[in-house]
Structure formats: structure tokens, C-alpha cells
Write a protein that holds these residues in place. Structure first.
Motif, PDB file in Angstrom:
ATOM      1  N   GLU A  88       0.848  -1.184   0.000  1.00  0.00           N
ATOM      2  CA  GLU A  88       0.000   0.000   0.000  1.00  0.00           C
ATOM      3  C   GLU A  88       0.894   1.247   0.000  1.00  0.00           C
ATOM      4  O   GLU A  88       1.501   1.572   1.026  1.00  0.00           O
ATOM      5  CB  GLU A  88      -0.899   0.007   1.241  1.00  0.00           C
ATOM      6  N   PRO A  89       1.018   1.949  -1.151  1.00  0.00           N
ATOM      7  CA  PRO A  89       1.875   3.145  -1.192  1.00  0.00           C
ATOM      8  C   PRO A  89       1.430   4.230  -0.214  1.00  0.00           C
ATOM      9  O   PRO A  89       2.253   5.015   0.260  1.00  0.00           O
ATOM     10  CB  PRO A  89       1.733   3.623  -2.645  1.00  0.00           C
ATOM     11  N   VAL A  90       0.147   4.319   0.072  1.00  0.00           N
ATOM     12  CA  VAL A  90      -0.464   5.286   0.996  1.00  0.00           C
ATOM     13  C   VAL A  90      -0.583   6.662   0.352  1.00  0.00           C
ATOM     14  O   VAL A  90      -1.666   7.206   0.225  1.00  0.00           O
ATOM     15  CB  VAL A  90       0.301   5.411   2.331  1.00  0.00           C
ATOM     16  N   CYS A  91       0.548   7.254  -0.047  1.00  0.00           N
ATOM     17  CA  CYS A  91       0.520   8.614  -0.582  1.00  0.00           C
ATOM     18  C   CYS A  91       1.777   8.845  -1.390  1.00  0.00           C
ATOM     19  O   CYS A  91       2.661   7.986  -1.465  1.00  0.00           O
ATOM     20  CB  CYS A  91       0.430   9.638   0.556  1.00  0.00           C
ATOM     21  N   GLY A  92       1.882  10.034  -1.991  1.00  0.00           N
ATOM     22  CA  GLY A  92       3.094  10.411  -2.693  1.00  0.00           C
ATOM     23  C   GLY A  92       4.132  10.921  -1.719  1.00  0.00           C
ATOM     24  O   GLY A  92       3.919  10.949  -0.504  1.00  0.00           O
ATOM     25  N   TYR A  93       5.273  11.356  -2.247  1.00  0.00           N
ATOM     26  CA  TYR A  93       6.345  11.839  -1.373  1.00  0.00           C
ATOM     27  C   TYR A  93       5.988  13.169  -0.718  1.00  0.00           C
ATOM     28  O   TYR A  93       6.389  13.439   0.416  1.00  0.00           O
ATOM     29  CB  TYR A  93       7.634  11.999  -2.186  1.00  0.00           C
ATOM     30  N   THR A  94       5.246  14.011  -1.429  1.00  0.00           N
ATOM     31  CA  THR A  94       4.976  15.352  -0.905  1.00  0.00           C
ATOM     32  C   THR A  94       3.503  15.737  -0.987  1.00  0.00           C
ATOM     33  O   THR A  94       3.168  16.902  -0.819  1.00  0.00           O
ATOM     34  CB  THR A  94       5.806  16.405  -1.671  1.00  0.00           C
ATOM     35  N   ASN A  95       2.618  14.756  -1.269  1.00  0.00           N
ATOM     36  CA  ASN A  95       1.196  15.087  -1.338  1.00  0.00           C
ATOM     37  C   ASN A  95       0.378  13.867  -0.936  1.00  0.00           C
ATOM     38  O   ASN A  95       0.929  12.799  -0.652  1.00  0.00           O
ATOM     39  CB  ASN A  95       0.810  15.570  -2.741  1.00  0.00           C
ATOM     40  N   ASP A  96      -0.949  14.035  -0.908  1.00  0.00           N
ATOM     41  CA  ASP A  96      -1.822  12.963  -0.427  1.00  0.00           C
ATOM     42  C   ASP A  96      -2.455  12.179  -1.561  1.00  0.00           C
ATOM     43  O   ASP A  96      -3.556  11.664  -1.452  1.00  0.00           O
ATOM     44  CB  ASP A  96      -2.909  13.528   0.499  1.00  0.00           C
ATOM     45  N   THR A  97      -1.731  12.092  -2.690  1.00  0.00           N
ATOM     46  CA  THR A  97      -2.179  11.251  -3.787  1.00  0.00           C
ATOM     47  C   THR A  97      -1.125  10.187  -4.058  1.00  0.00           C
ATOM     48  O   THR A  97       0.041  10.337  -3.691  1.00  0.00           O
ATOM     49  CB  THR A  97      -2.423  12.068  -5.071  1.00  0.00           C
ATOM     50  N   THR A  98      -1.554   9.127  -4.711  1.00  0.00           N
ATOM     51  CA  THR A  98      -0.665   8.009  -5.002  1.00  0.00           C
ATOM     52  C   THR A  98      -0.637   7.741  -6.497  1.00  0.00           C
ATOM     53  O   THR A  98      -1.675   7.764  -7.159  1.00  0.00           O
ATOM     54  CB  THR A  98      -1.149   6.734  -4.278  1.00  0.00           C
ATOM     55  N   LEU A  99       0.548   7.492  -7.011  1.00  0.00           N
ATOM     56  CA  LEU A  99       0.697   7.105  -8.410  1.00  0.00           C
ATOM     57  C   LEU A  99       0.771   5.580  -8.491  1.00  0.00           C
ATOM     58  O   LEU A  99       1.637   4.958  -7.876  1.00  0.00           O
ATOM     59  CB  LEU A  99       1.962   7.716  -9.011  1.00  0.00           C
ATOM     60  N   HIS A 100      -0.149   4.980  -9.240  1.00  0.00           N
ATOM     61  CA  HIS A 100      -0.151   3.540  -9.457  1.00  0.00           C
ATOM     62  C   HIS A 100       0.261   3.276 -10.902  1.00  0.00           C
ATOM     63  O   HIS A 100      -0.421   3.693 -11.843  1.00  0.00           O
ATOM     64  CB  HIS A 100      -1.534   2.950  -9.195  1.00  0.00           C
ATOM     65  N   SER A 101       1.377   2.588 -11.078  1.00  0.00           N
ATOM     66  CA  SER A 101       1.866   2.320 -12.425  1.00  0.00           C
ATOM     67  C   SER A 101       0.908   1.406 -13.180  1.00  0.00           C
ATOM     68  O   SER A 101       0.387   0.427 -12.634  1.00  0.00           O
ATOM     69  CB  SER A 101       3.254   1.675 -12.367  1.00  0.00           C
ATOM     70  N   LEU A 102       0.684   1.739 -14.446  1.00  0.00           N
ATOM     71  CA  LEU A 102      -0.126   0.912 -15.344  1.00  0.00           C
ATOM     72  C   LEU A 102       0.763   0.185 -16.359  1.00  0.00           C
ATOM     73  O   LEU A 102       0.266  -0.403 -17.318  1.00  0.00           O
ATOM     74  CB  LEU A 102      -1.141   1.792 -16.091  1.00  0.00           C
TER      75      LEU A 102
END
Length: 261
Positions: A88-102
Motif C-alpha cells: 500500500e503506497p499510501v501517498c506520494g512523497y509530498t502530497n496525499d495522492t498516489t501514483l499507481h503504475s499501469l
């Protein structure tokens, strides 16, 4: 490290060497095992944090470029092959969104990944210098005279990367690029973006996709500066859902968190 603060000239004498060793010993921190380790081979484990699945992060600074890097997540999976491991990535490094690779939903000629074709010229034509199959997001760097592929030069080369995105669900995707070269992006045969010298990971182009449809991708690269680099991925961005994450935690025997930037 205590050694970093001690001038080399001060370590010449026996007394100073002893002092440096004493400082090193006193700087060590021992962690008490409260029964968590060793992890049970059939444990239910949740690994959290973007750093857990980031190989480049582990290089730190003043680093070389290994032929292969094992991420924290890969290492845990290899050590506990019978465990139920959820990432579970949880969030990005500096924000509350997560990038999920496709990237794993891209394939060509019946095989996963992208086909790569290289030329040792600036025209994308003529004698082919090399071909390759890329099954993970691109992380190319010619630092240390590391070529993009065997047979490809360090200068005056071009490349075309092709694949087809076949999504299993519907949503919004973005092409993430960082490079000191020039890139041109095509989607279903139509040019959609062009840029040179993208210093930070940038959303080069975003589009909505539908499950069951196919999207042909072509990325063209041309070397511009010395020590060329190219990072590329196709990803979707999702906001952090704290309640969903907490629900996942309830079933875990142990949570391993990899934090920091």
C-alpha cells in the motif's frame, strides 16, 4: 557517521584513532527486538510507503548505477514466499495522492512491456543499432558511460519505444516523463506531446481510458545533452483513502512502513 566530522590529519596519532573509534562505538544504536522478528513465513504483512517500492531511492547520493536493485518490497517477498503480502503506497512523497503504475497492462506482440529500437543517428532510420524488450518503467541514465542498450552510442542516438495499453478498468492515466533529451509522444498514431529537457518528473499528457479498449503508445527519444537520461511510466493518480487503508491494516499481523523523502 562520526568519521565525517574528523579531519583525516587528526587520525594520524594512535590516541586520535582510539578517540575516533570510541566515538563510532558510542554513536551506534541497537534496537531491541520486541518479538516482531523474525517474521513468520506465513504471516500476513502489509508493506506501506512509496519508498518501499522505489529502487532509485536506495541508491542515495554519490552512487553508482547497479545492474539490478532489489527494492524493500521485493526483498520482503523473496524472504517470505509463503506470506500474504499487501503493498500500500499510501501517498506520494509530498502530497496525499498516489501514483499507481499501469506499465504492467502494456504489451506488444503477445509479450508484456515495450519494444525498443535504437539507431546511432539522429534520423530514427537506417541500420538498427539494437533492439530490446522493456518490462518495467524506464530508468535510463548514461552516467558512468552506461549505454541505454548494448551497441547504442552515448551520443547522437535515437530510440523508439512502442507498446499497447490494454486497461482492465476505466479511469484517467498520465504519461510521467523526466529527461535531459527530447521526447515526442504518440497515442493511437496521433502526436499528443513534445518536450525537451524535462528536469523533474512531469505529467506530460493525461487522458481518460476505458476498460476493454486498446491504446497504441509510441515514445520517441533523441539524445540532446551529454549523459542522457530518460525516465518514463504510464500511471494513474488516486487520492489517499485513509479509511480504506485502516481497514486493510486490521487483518495484518505486522505492518512495515518505509518513510522519508
Amino acid at each position: 557517521s562520526p568519521w565525517a566530522s574528523i579531519p583525516m590529519s587528526a587520525v594520524d596519532s594512535k590516541a586520535n584513532r582510539a578517540l575516533a573509534l570510541d566515538m563510532a562505538r558510542k554513536s551506534m544504536t541497537l534496537l531491541k527486538n520486541n518479538g516482531v522478528l523474525p517474521l513468520a513465513r506465513n504471516a500476513s504483512v502489509i508493506v506501506m510507503g512509496p519508498n518501499a517500492n522505489d529502487s532509485v531511492m536506495q541508491w542515495g547520493n554519490y552512487n553508482g548505477f547497479p545492474s539490478h536493485t532489489v527494492t524493500l518490497l521485493e526483498g520482503i517477498r523473496a524472504k517470505l514466499p509463503d506470506a500474504q503480502i499487501i503493498y500500500e503506497p499510501v501517498c506520494g512523497y509530498t502530497n496525499d495522492t498516489t501514483l499507481h503504475s499501469l506499465f504492467n497492462q502494456c504489451s506488444i506482440d503477445g509479450e508484456a512491456g515495450f519494444n525498443a529500437t535504437y539507431w546511432n543517428n539522429r534520423e530514427y532510420k537506417g541500420k538498427i543499432a539494437a533492439t530490446d524488450r522493456l518490462t518495467t518503467p524506464f530508468h535510463f541514465s548514461a552516467e558512468g558511460s552506461t549505454v541505454f542498450a548494448p551497441g547504442v552510442g552515448l551520443k547522437n542516438f535515437t530510440a523508439i519505444y512502442r507498446s499497447t495499453f490494454r486497461p482492465t478498468d476505466s479511469g484517467a492515466a498520465t504519461f510521467r516523463v523526466m529527461t535531459n533529451g527530447g521526447v515526442t509522444l504518440f497515442l493511437n498514431g496521433k502526436q499528443i506531446a513534445e518536450a525537451t529537457n524535462i528536469k523533474n518528473h512531469t505529467n506530460l499528457y493525461s487522458f481518460n481510458y476505458e476498460a476493454g479498449k486498446s491504446y497504441d503508445i509510441e515514445l520517441r527519444f533523441i539524445q540532446v545533452k551529454d549523459n542522457p537520461t530518460l525516465n518514463f511510466d504510464l500511471a494513474k493518480q488516486t487520492p489517499m483513502d485513509a479509511r480504506e487503508i485502516l481497514n486493510k491494516l486490521q487483518s495484518a499481523d505486522v505492518v512495515i512502513f518505509a518513510g522519508g523523502i
